[in-house]
Design an enzyme around this catalytic site. Structure first.
Site, mmCIF file in Angstrom:
data_model
loop_
_atom_site.group_PDB
_atom_site.id
_atom_site.type_symbol
_atom_site.label_atom_id
_atom_site.label_comp_id
_atom_site.label_asym_id
_atom_site.label_seq_id
_atom_site.Cartn_x
_atom_site.Cartn_y
_atom_site.Cartn_z
ATOM 1 N N VAL B 15 0.836 -1.195 0.000
ATOM 2 C CA VAL B 15 0.000 0.000 0.000
ATOM 3 C C VAL B 15 0.879 1.257 0.000
ATOM 4 O O VAL B 15 0.581 2.238 -0.687
ATOM 5 C CB VAL B 15 -0.976 -0.004 1.199
ATOM 6 C CG1 VAL B 15 -1.830 1.257 1.199
ATOM 7 C CG2 VAL B 15 -1.867 -1.242 1.145
ATOM 8 N N ARG B 46 11.848 -1.326 7.698
ATOM 9 C CA ARG B 46 12.943 -2.179 8.175
ATOM 10 C C ARG B 46 13.947 -2.424 7.069
ATOM 11 O O ARG B 46 15.144 -2.526 7.284
ATOM 12 C CB ARG B 46 12.387 -3.536 8.638
ATOM 13 C CG ARG B 46 11.922 -3.528 10.070
ATOM 14 C CD ARG B 46 11.409 -4.889 10.448
ATOM 15 N NE ARG B 46 10.373 -5.323 9.500
ATOM 16 C CZ ARG B 46 9.606 -6.387 9.655
ATOM 17 N NH1 ARG B 46 9.772 -7.150 10.715
ATOM 18 N NH2 ARG B 46 8.691 -6.714 8.765
ATOM 19 N N GLY B 135 -11.024 -1.218 1.163
ATOM 20 C CA GLY B 135 -10.043 -0.724 0.193
ATOM 21 C C GLY B 135 -10.395 0.647 -0.338
ATOM 22 O O GLY B 135 -10.470 1.625 0.413
ATOM 23 N N ILE B 137 -13.204 1.765 -1.444
ATOM 24 C CA ILE B 137 -14.598 2.200 -1.272
ATOM 25 C C ILE B 137 -14.666 3.238 -0.149
ATOM 26 O O ILE B 137 -14.254 2.952 0.970
ATOM 27 C CB ILE B 137 -15.501 1.002 -0.894
ATOM 28 C CG1 ILE B 137 -15.371 -0.128 -1.920
ATOM 29 C CG2 ILE B 137 -16.941 1.440 -0.736
ATOM 30 C CD1 ILE B 137 -16.032 -1.437 -1.468
ATOM 31 N N GLY B 188 -0.972 -14.808 -5.370
ATOM 32 C CA GLY B 188 -0.792 -13.610 -4.557
ATOM 33 C C GLY B 188 -2.095 -13.017 -4.045
ATOM 34 O O GLY B 188 -2.116 -11.924 -3.486
ATOM 35 N N ASP B 202 -10.318 -11.133 9.847
ATOM 36 C CA ASP B 202 -10.146 -9.836 9.194
ATOM 37 C C ASP B 202 -11.506 -9.151 8.977
ATOM 38 O O ASP B 202 -11.648 -7.949 9.201
ATOM 39 C CB ASP B 202 -9.426 -10.041 7.854
ATOM 40 C CG ASP B 202 -9.330 -8.765 7.042
ATOM 41 O OD1 ASP B 202 -8.507 -7.905 7.402
ATOM 42 O OD2 ASP B 202 -10.085 -8.611 6.073
ATOM 43 N N LYS B 206 -12.958 -5.457 10.548
ATOM 44 C CA LYS B 206 -13.606 -4.400 9.758
ATOM 45 C C LYS B 206 -15.020 -4.134 10.264
ATOM 46 O O LYS B 206 -15.468 -2.987 10.336
ATOM 47 C CB LYS B 206 -13.610 -4.790 8.283
ATOM 48 C CG LYS B 206 -12.186 -4.775 7.702
ATOM 49 C CD LYS B 206 -12.087 -5.516 6.388
ATOM 50 C CE LYS B 206 -10.700 -5.408 5.783
ATOM 51 N NZ LYS B 206 -10.502 -6.357 4.671
#
Lengths: 449, 449
Positions: B15, B46, B135, B137, B188, B202, B206
């Protein structure tokens, strides 16, 4: 900091009563969010005796809007009377009196937006217009703030609930346009004079607002190509379904290579597309952004309470600005006035599209070859053909020939059809419906891809 | 007024590179909207030697986030490193240093949001978190500002792209969960450790954020009933389709009668519903408001550029506040802190729902009668039954019995199933999938209607 924010309402009709009802019903919730109450201090309407389904103290009613505009206690003028004049005059007067303004008047903003926002900028007052497009859908805020870093390549969708209701009924019941329109008027889904809705004019007003915000350029209403739904027939809806499409009245704006495309017309879209599932009085608007990809906003596009809800969100937003002394914190038209440009709007003949064409032709050899020959000579390539055999009807009616084209230039299509329509084999002018196909970046393609 | 707004980025991953790319690509557009440039002044990660697909001046890179947090030139700290610690520590430190914060860290906000927003409130700094849910939205802004006058009765939808991708593939190709998961990892679309995504964790993070904003109450993550997609089988997807449903992982929050319902689980929804058309990595979230009715927001729920776009909209919003000296203009959590309440969260056993039940039972007389008898004694009424005849398999596998119930209490269903599962006719524990049906007010019903 004020101990309350006072609103003067001009126009106590459908949306006005919705706003009054929401401010009363959600008084506690709004105070918990804003910090102070938001109240209707005065209401002006030509008719203050008619019984509404919400009670207000009689002493706040007046027939004279100037009493609100001149009232030093009123912070925000809420214009919900509609129409161009005297709404324009009231709004400009309110602005010159340093009142903030909230309006749902898309016709006025499309025609006189530049004048109103210039004045608001000069007087440093806010003008909220979330309710002007998409009823309860917070689409104006999404373009101005949610997508503030987005290079928007397209904004398009269904923005007129009346037309969508009529097309939905025609599609579901196989009924004729005029038949459904009459019923919609009886049910209150269509106005006594439905012209603005079914002609595409209302959609064009809304598109002018959306495209102006998205692209930072004036989009004059007279430069938007506009076609209504009055010529859509159950026959074409049926052919569309056979071919895997729905017909929707879309308002479409695209940006490509420094040019704007802005048009309203019945459009065939693949039936598995989300827009194709938007039925009845609902609205839905796509934003295609270079970074964000495709986003869709769906909800009730009209009605007392949904539109009232959008108005209330504007009132709260402006009230926050008043409390913080930070009006015009977000540019009225998304871009700072001095950075707005004047991008050229393409005429409809300059666009590229796929097309659905329907011909009624004499049932004799050589007709298909002649028509496809003319199309070919105009660089139009045919993707599929349906030729309907005679179904016992007299050959005087001819037979139906439907063609789907690959992407072509509108100017070429117009030239080819004008040629074909002159042919003695062709019994009535060809029907043309533009098609939006899906590509990787959502439903629409860019100009000249 | 500052001549530019300076951002310090902690976490230069997927991101982060998206944000850097958008700020560079849309530099002109952002300046036209904001009035001043928005620039990345410093980046901490890092690993500052790894080659990214976007070039930044090497002298702005550091491995020490404290150099950003202590830098007096930096206005906004952008935390995109993820995880709980040290992200929490960095954010609190930034706030105590009077820096505004933007974060996409839903896990952190769900677990420590109250602490972070308390600190931000005390220090009068902004915390933007649009990118934490959905994301690209703009759903956070919609709840906080677009629906600021709305009494929200329900917020629910598909908020995890990985799970939705897997369910879409299982549904379209008839493949098994583990098979699709492995492929998603290769492509991915799923993390090396996919637990948080496929377990529903997750989505619960949210949902905690969405419900907190919608209802003005803390929604502790541990009080959200959470079930993942790992036990969903192609068999149940096929039965769902036969019955007219799709299976989606929904996050659902409802408000009714002073109580909150908050849960994440695979859910059957009618296949003609718009949510049922949301495929692949897309997200879609419904807001049901008392005035506005149903609205849906649809778009890309993850990815470098869509999530980056949401981050940029937060940066611009906060930059506007900085330029106008009006931070915390909108309450961080939608409601003013002193007006927030603590509404009880119902346990899952207290909800009402319809249910899909699948049993594998011995193929002998009386089984249907026994099972329906137990359900009946628990006040569960059956809407439809599919009993699958033996298909050449050995009778040792039993036969499949599928039932759809009318609305029932979860506690009753659990008690009945626990009883049925003990029966010697039942070969394996019953499968239960909750069903959300459509009513006049959109997809969900309220608690105890």
């Amino acid at each position: 900091m004020k101990d309350r924010i006072r609103v003067g309402l001009i126009g106590f009709g459908t949306v006005g009563t919705g706003v009054v009802r929401i401010l009363s019903k959600e008084k506690d919730l709004i105070t918990r969010r804003l910090g102070v109450p938001l109240t209707i201090a005065q209401i002006a309407d030509r008719d203050i005796t008619r019984k509404r389904d919400i009670a207000v103290p009689p002493d706040i009613l007046t027939t004279d809007p100037q009493r609100l505009i001149q009232n030093p206690d009123i912070d925000i003028i809420l214009e919900l009377m509609g129409g161009i004049e005297p709404a324009r005059d009231f709004i400009l007067n309110a602005i010159y009196n340093k009142k903030h303004v909230v309006t749902a008047n898309k016709a006025l903003l499309a025609a006189h937006g530049e004048e109103i926002f210039d004045a608001a900028c000069k007087e440093n007052v806010d003008v909220g217009f979330e309710a002007s497009v998409g009823g309860g859908i917070p689409i104006i805020r999404a373009i101005k703030e949610g997508f503030s870093g987005e290079n928007i390549s397209a904004v398009f969708g269904i923005v007129n609930g009346t037309s969508n209701y009529i097309l939905t009924q025609m599609s579901e019941k196989g009924r004729e346009f005029l038949d459904v329109l009459k019923e919609a008027q009886t049910l209150g889904y269509a106005e006594a004079d439905p012209t603005l809705d079914v002609s595409g004019g209302d959609s064009a007003h809304k598109l002018a607002i959306l495209a102006t915000l998205a692209y930072g350029t004036p989009v004059p209403i007279e430069e938007i190509y506009t076609e209504g739904i009055d010529h859509v027939t159950p026959l074409d809806i049926t052919f569309a379904e056979t071919l895997g499409y729905k017909i929707k009245l879309l308002a479409i704006a695209k940006h490509f290579d420094g040019k704007i495309e802005a048009r309203v017309h019945p459009t065939m879209i693949p039936k598995e597309e989300m827009l194709a599932q938007v039925n009845g009085v609902f609205n839905a608007i796509y934003i295609i952004g270079e970074s964000v990809g495709e986003s869709l906003f769906y909800g009730r596009g009209a009605g007392s309470m949904p539109t009232g809800s959008a108005v209330v969100s504007d009132l709260i937003d402006i009230a926050r600005n008043i409390q913080n002394g930070t009006n015009t914190r977000v540019p009225h038209l998304a871009y700072l006035p001095k950075t707005r440009t004047r991008l050229p709007i393409c005429p409809i003949t300059a666009i590229d599209s796929s097309y659905y064409l329907r011909f009624r032709v004499g049932d004799r050899p050589g007709v298909l070859s002649e028509i496809s020959g003319v199309l070919g000579r105009h660089n139009i390539s045919i993707a599929s053909v349906i030729q309907e055999g005679r179904k016992g009807s007299s050959s005087g009616d001819g037979v139906l020939l439907v063609m789907m084209t690959h992407q072509a230039k509108e100017a070429d299509i117009q030239a080819a059809l004008s040629r074909i329509n002159q042919s003695p084999f062709v019994f009535e002018p060809a029907v043309l419906i533009r098609v939006e196909e899906k590509n990787n970046n959502g439903l629409t393609r860019n100009i000249r891809t």
